[in-house]
Design a protein around this motif. Structure first.
Motif, mmCIF file in Angstrom:
data_model
loop_
_atom_site.group_PDB
_atom_site.id
_atom_site.type_symbol
_atom_site.label_atom_id
_atom_site.label_comp_id
_atom_site.label_asym_id
_atom_site.label_seq_id
_atom_site.Cartn_x
_atom_site.Cartn_y
_atom_site.Cartn_z
ATOM 1 N N CYS A 198 96.270 89.119 81.954
ATOM 2 C CA CYS A 198 95.054 89.643 82.784
ATOM 3 C C CYS A 198 95.059 90.878 82.710
ATOM 4 O O CYS A 198 96.286 91.704 82.998
ATOM 5 C CB CYS A 198 95.320 89.022 84.154
ATOM 6 S SG CYS A 198 93.903 89.363 85.006
ATOM 7 N N GLU A 218 87.512 88.769 86.696
ATOM 8 C CA GLU A 218 88.707 89.069 86.121
ATOM 9 C C GLU A 218 88.407 88.679 84.928
ATOM 10 O O GLU A 218 88.014 87.814 84.542
ATOM 11 C CB GLU A 218 89.871 88.703 86.833
ATOM 12 C CG GLU A 218 90.274 89.971 88.039
ATOM 13 C CD GLU A 218 91.667 89.247 88.361
ATOM 14 O OE1 GLU A 218 92.457 90.112 88.870
ATOM 15 O OE2 GLU A 218 92.036 87.926 88.315
ATOM 16 N N GLU A 219 89.042 89.507 83.847
ATOM 17 C CA GLU A 219 88.970 89.170 82.456
ATOM 18 C C GLU A 219 90.211 88.502 81.892
ATOM 19 O O GLU A 219 91.177 89.123 82.213
ATOM 20 C CB GLU A 219 88.653 90.122 81.639
ATOM 21 C CG GLU A 219 88.185 89.755 80.131
ATOM 22 C CD GLU A 219 87.729 90.987 79.131
ATOM 23 O OE1 GLU A 219 86.512 91.045 79.226
ATOM 24 O OE2 GLU A 219 88.576 91.698 78.646
ATOM 25 N N THR A 250 88.562 85.027 75.092
ATOM 26 C CA THR A 250 88.707 86.207 76.210
ATOM 27 C C THR A 250 87.350 85.770 77.168
ATOM 28 O O THR A 250 86.270 85.323 76.645
ATOM 29 C CB THR A 250 88.222 87.422 75.499
ATOM 30 O OG1 THR A 250 89.063 87.941 74.566
ATOM 31 C CG2 THR A 250 87.933 88.500 76.594
ATOM 32 N N VAL A 284 85.805 85.620 81.241
ATOM 33 C CA VAL A 284 85.661 86.217 82.197
ATOM 34 C C VAL A 284 85.584 84.955 83.533
ATOM 35 O O VAL A 284 84.643 84.100 83.465
ATOM 36 C CB VAL A 284 84.462 87.036 82.531
ATOM 37 C CG1 VAL A 284 84.104 87.700 84.044
ATOM 38 C CG2 VAL A 284 84.357 88.143 81.450
ATOM 39 N N TYR A 310 84.054 79.839 83.904
ATOM 40 C CA TYR A 310 84.272 80.643 83.396
ATOM 41 C C TYR A 310 83.083 81.096 82.196
ATOM 42 O O TYR A 310 82.217 80.248 82.247
ATOM 43 C CB TYR A 310 85.567 80.804 82.580
ATOM 44 C CG TYR A 310 85.525 79.847 81.381
ATOM 45 C CD1 TYR A 310 85.195 79.784 80.267
ATOM 46 C CD2 TYR A 310 86.040 78.321 81.790
ATOM 47 C CE1 TYR A 310 85.078 78.800 79.243
ATOM 48 C CE2 TYR A 310 85.880 77.345 81.151
ATOM 49 C CZ TYR A 310 85.511 77.408 79.822
ATOM 50 O OH TYR A 310 85.565 76.199 78.829
ATOM 51 N N THR A 322 83.322 85.668 76.311
ATOM 52 C CA THR A 322 82.675 86.734 75.747
ATOM 53 C C THR A 322 82.099 86.480 74.584
ATOM 54 O O THR A 322 82.672 85.715 73.725
ATOM 55 C CB THR A 322 83.503 88.163 75.914
ATOM 56 O OG1 THR A 322 84.685 87.866 74.762
ATOM 57 C CG2 THR A 322 84.157 88.673 77.161
#
Length: 131
Positions: A38, A53-54, A65, A67, A85, A88
């Motif tokens: 994180c 948060e990613e 990945t 978010v 979620y 990306t």
């Protein structure tokens, strides 16, 4: 768990609810093994994830990945879990490219099977000469 949990949920429980891992124990082991990052850093299973948060999650050959879009401590069906979620675009492209390379055999070493007796002797001679 009751509904009055104030929106707080542990990271290992969220990963389990979002269906990245089959059990919380596997999620916890992955976090402790450094497979979940994180903000570019390793984290603990008890970390409380926040919306926006990613996370970088490695499982098997895949590295995702994502978010965080919503928090949940309850494991539901896959369509509902995918709403927790958003992956990306770069992560999706990277995973698809890696899968295509694996399928094409570009990452593995292909052999004709076991080495013959002569090939084994040559290998042993080569290794002993190198030492």
């Amino acid at each position: 768990m009751s509904e009055k949990d104030d929106g707080k949920v542990r990271l290992d429980k969220w990963l389990w609810a979002a269906r990245f891992f089959k059990t919380r124990a596997l999620a916890k082991a992955a976090i402790e093994g450094g497979k979940v990052h994180c903000k570019g850093e390793r984290c603990k299973p008890s970390k409380e994830p926040k919306v926006g948060e990613e996370l970088v999650i490695r499982a098997g050959f895949d590295e995702r990945t994502v978010v965080i879009r919503a928090l949940s401590a309850v494991r539901r069906g896959a369509p509902e879990a995918q709403q927790l979620y958003e992956e990306t675009a770069e992560s999706q492209a990277r995973r698809e490219k890696a899968a295509a390379m694996r399928k094409a055999g570009a990452l593995g070493v292909e052999t004709d099977g076991r080495p013959s007796k002569k090939q084994r002797r040559d290998l042993q001679r080569f290794r002993s000469d190198a030492q």
